[in-house]
Scaffold this motif. Structure first.
Motif, short mmCIF file in Angstrom:
data_model
loop_
_atom_site.label_atom_id
_atom_site.label_comp_id
_atom_site.label_asym_id
_atom_site.label_seq_id
_atom_site.Cartn_x
_atom_site.Cartn_y
_atom_site.Cartn_z
N SER A 217 -5.08 13.86 1.25
CA SER A 217 -4.97 12.62 2.03
C SER A 217 -5.33 11.46 1.12
N VAL A 218 -4.89 10.27 1.50
CA VAL A 218 -5.21 9.06 0.75
C VAL A 218 -5.75 8.02 1.72
N GLY A 219 -7.00 7.63 1.50
CA GLY A 219 -7.57 6.53 2.27
C GLY A 219 -7.29 5.22 1.56
N TYR A 220 -7.28 4.13 2.32
CA TYR A 220 -6.99 2.85 1.67
C TYR A 220 -7.70 1.70 2.38
N ARG A 221 -7.94 0.65 1.61
CA ARG A 221 -8.39 -0.65 2.14
C ARG A 221 -7.37 -1.69 1.68
N GLU A 222 -6.83 -2.42 2.61
CA GLU A 222 -5.90 -3.48 2.27
C GLU A 222 -6.69 -4.79 2.14
N ILE A 223 -6.59 -5.41 0.98
CA ILE A 223 -7.39 -6.60 0.66
C ILE A 223 -6.45 -7.79 0.48
N VAL A 224 -6.74 -8.86 1.20
CA VAL A 224 -5.97 -10.10 1.10
C VAL A 224 -6.96 -11.26 0.94
N ALA A 225 -6.80 -12.01 -0.13
CA ALA A 225 -7.67 -13.16 -0.41
C ALA A 225 -9.14 -12.74 -0.40
N GLY A 226 -9.41 -11.56 -0.95
CA GLY A 226 -10.78 -11.10 -1.08
C GLY A 226 -11.38 -10.51 0.18
N LYS A 227 -10.62 -10.43 1.27
CA LYS A 227 -11.13 -9.89 2.52
C LYS A 227 -10.39 -8.62 2.92
N ILE A 228 -11.11 -7.70 3.56
CA ILE A 228 -10.49 -6.47 4.04
C ILE A 228 -9.77 -6.76 5.35
N VAL A 229 -8.45 -6.56 5.37
CA VAL A 229 -7.69 -6.85 6.58
C VAL A 229 -7.25 -5.56 7.31
N ARG A 230 -7.31 -4.44 6.61
CA ARG A 230 -6.92 -3.18 7.25
C ARG A 230 -7.49 -2.01 6.48
N ARG A 231 -7.89 -0.98 7.20
CA ARG A 231 -8.35 0.28 6.61
C ARG A 231 -7.57 1.41 7.27
N GLY A 232 -7.31 2.47 6.52
CA GLY A 232 -6.60 3.59 7.11
C GLY A 232 -6.54 4.79 6.19
N SER A 233 -5.84 5.81 6.63
CA SER A 233 -5.71 7.04 5.85
C SER A 233 -4.33 7.63 6.09
N VAL A 234 -3.73 8.16 5.03
CA VAL A 234 -2.40 8.77 5.11
C VAL A 234 -2.53 10.25 4.77
N PRO A 235 -2.20 11.16 5.69
CA PRO A 235 -2.28 12.59 5.38
C PRO A 235 -1.20 13.03 4.43
N GLY A 236 -1.43 14.13 3.76
CA GLY A 236 -0.48 14.65 2.80
C GLY A 236 0.87 14.98 3.40
N SER A 237 0.89 15.30 4.69
CA SER A 237 2.15 15.65 5.35
C SER A 237 3.11 14.47 5.43
N GLN A 238 2.59 13.23 5.27
CA GLN A 238 3.45 12.05 5.33
C GLN A 238 3.94 11.61 3.95
N PHE A 239 3.56 12.36 2.91
CA PHE A 239 4.07 12.09 1.57
C PHE A 239 5.34 12.91 1.33
N GLU A 240 6.20 12.39 0.47
CA GLU A 240 7.37 13.15 0.01
C GLU A 240 6.97 13.85 -1.29
#
Length: 476
Positions: A217-240
């Motif tokens: 799985s891959v967790g992520y933090r989306e950063i815009v202008a130095g601020k966290i706007v979204r956090r989430g995780s993508v399971p391996g089953s959603q990768f090609e």
């Protein structure tokens, strides 16, 4: 002699830590240098590599009258890495050219486990290391007759230290005869393929072919202008997923803000293995980098300056310029002294963090000891420390730093002395990582504290090793 109870606990902790992905280690190998003593080849230093893909260091063997070195696959001697660990505890090493002694004869073998090795953390990945020692190091770091023997070979080496570097063994452990078992990273990000373009992010990960993609799985933090706007995780089953050689490549596409930066965490079996910043090459959230790129698009000039090795004159001065830019992009205030004739006898750079802590920096395109650079740096740092204390500024932290454009492997002979003197060493690999991290704004005080902590850790390790070697064995 077998491991003592504490070392057995350390060995078990190491094996338990890598057990969830142990199946990935299909290409294991051992590299070593040994020296003849009393007619028997005795191990000086070795690394047991647990590899999920074919090793980059080629397999080869070297032998002179009194020195033997090699790198071979464990399958060549029909043994597993667990067999090798047991052999280390028994005081021997099996190679295709015969048996080596590993501090036998009643010497106690000890083991220590480092679950997050500092050198790998700089590369933003998890590497587990088990270090096994077997008695005091018998080979000195000073020039010896063995160096002259190696120079006379059909395939010549300039000395034992160059032979250690040839087989990717690093610098000589001067405190004890040492073997490291290095469980390399089994998951990583493809930095070339992972990027953001016009609001669409591509995340590309690589794992060993023997592993299960459903456990990725891959967790992520989306950063815009130095601020966290979204956090989430993508399971391996959603990768090609596609297979290339002994690796599996997974790719995932997702929508992000046009000015976003993704900080991604690669996870296998619920354990974080690596992290990486995915960005748009055309955008940067670090204002300092934007300003530098306004005069140096893509940091091409800075990269060229940082890559210059074994040179003097203007080329060496260019390295100082690039290092000054680099640390300024990391949030430090910088004063460059080396480019002016009347001040270049001091040091090349002075860095100051926002909280007022100071680093004195000496840059070199060669070895650390060349032109007495390291000893001069220590003397100058001591002088500055004295000035700070006498002017009511004893609270200011001061750190001497040596920067070299050479790879760390070529600096191994100098690293022990730097450690003893409390000098932080930044080599080619660390410069590359620092360049990558200029994508985002950085906390210079945090960087300073981490560097200070690393020096403290290395010195504590050195002192504890000295105590362990000098402490007599109790007659139990």
């Amino acid at each position: 002699m077998a491991f003592d109870s504490m070392s057995l606990e350390q060995r078990s902790a190491f094996l338990n830590a890598i057990a969830p992905w142990e199946a990935a280690y299909q290409s294991n190998s051992f590299a070593y240098v040994a020296v003849r003593r009393n007619g028997i080849f005795c191990l000086v230093q070795g690394i047991l590599w647990l590899n999920s893909s074919e090793p980059k260091t080629p397999f080869s063997h070297f032998e002179s009258e009194n020195v033997r070195a090699g790198h071979f696959a464990l399958s060549d001697v029909d043994r597993t890495f667990r067999d090798f660990i047991d052999d280390f505890g028994a005081g021997e090493v099996i190679t295709p050219q015969g048996r080596l002694d590993f501090a036998p004869g009643g010497v106690s073998h000890s083991a220590s486990f480092t679950p997050l090795h500092p050198s790998a953390l700089q590369a933003q990945s998890r590497v587990n290391v088990l270090r096994i020692t077997g008695g005091k190091q018998f080979l000195g770091s000073e020039p010896s007759l063995l160096d002259w023997e190696l120079r006379a070979g059909i395939i010549p080496f300039d000395g034992v230290h160059e032979l250690l570097a040839e087989y990717a063994l690093g610098g000589l452990f001067s405190d004890a005869v040492t073997v490291e078992i290095v469980a390399t990273a089994i998951l990583g990000f493809d930095g070339n393929s992972s990027q953001i373009e016009t609001g669409s992010a591509v995340i590309s990960v690589r794992i060993a072919s023997a592993l299960e993609v459903d456990k990725v799985s891959v967790g992520y933090r989306e950063i815009v202008a130095g601020k966290i706007v979204r956090r989430g995780s993508v399971p391996g089953s959603q990768f090609e997923w596609t297979s290339i050689g002994d690796m599996q490549i997974g790719t995932h596409h997702m929508s992000v803000d046009a000015a976003a930066l993704l900080h991604c965490y690669g996870i296998y079996n619920k354990v974080t293995q690596a992290h990486w910043f995915v960005s748009d090459p055309a955008n940067s959230q670090n204002v300092r980098r934007v300003l530098i790129e306004a005069i140096d698009p893509g940091l091409a000039i800075a990269a060229e300056f940082l890559g210059r090795v074994r040179s003097k004159g203007q080329n060496a001065r260019d390295l100082e310029v690039a290092v000054a830019w680099l640390f300024w992009m990391h949030g430090f205030s910088t004063v460059q002294l080396g480019t002016t004739a009347r001040t270049q006898e001091f040091s090349d750079l002075i860095l100051m963090s926002p909280q007022g802590h100071v680093a004195i920096v000496e840059c070199t395109t060669g070895l650390l000891k060349a032109d007495n650079k390291m000893s001069k740096l220590v003397a100058r740092s001591s002088s500055v420390r004295e000035s700070l204390n006498h002017t009511g500024n004893s609270h200011v932290k001061l750190l001497p730093v040596m920067v070299s454009s050479l790879p760390r492997a070529e600096l191994q002979a100098d690293l022990d002395q730097a450690m003893r003197l409390g000098v932080l060493v930044i080599a080619r690999e660390e410069l590359d990582q620092l360049m990558v991290r200029t994508i985002i704004p950085n906390d210079a005080d945090k960087t300073f504290n981490l560097a200070e902590g690393e020096i403290r850790r290395l010195q504590e390790t050195l002192n504890s090793n000295k105590e362990a070697v000098s402490e007599p064995e109790l007659p139990l």
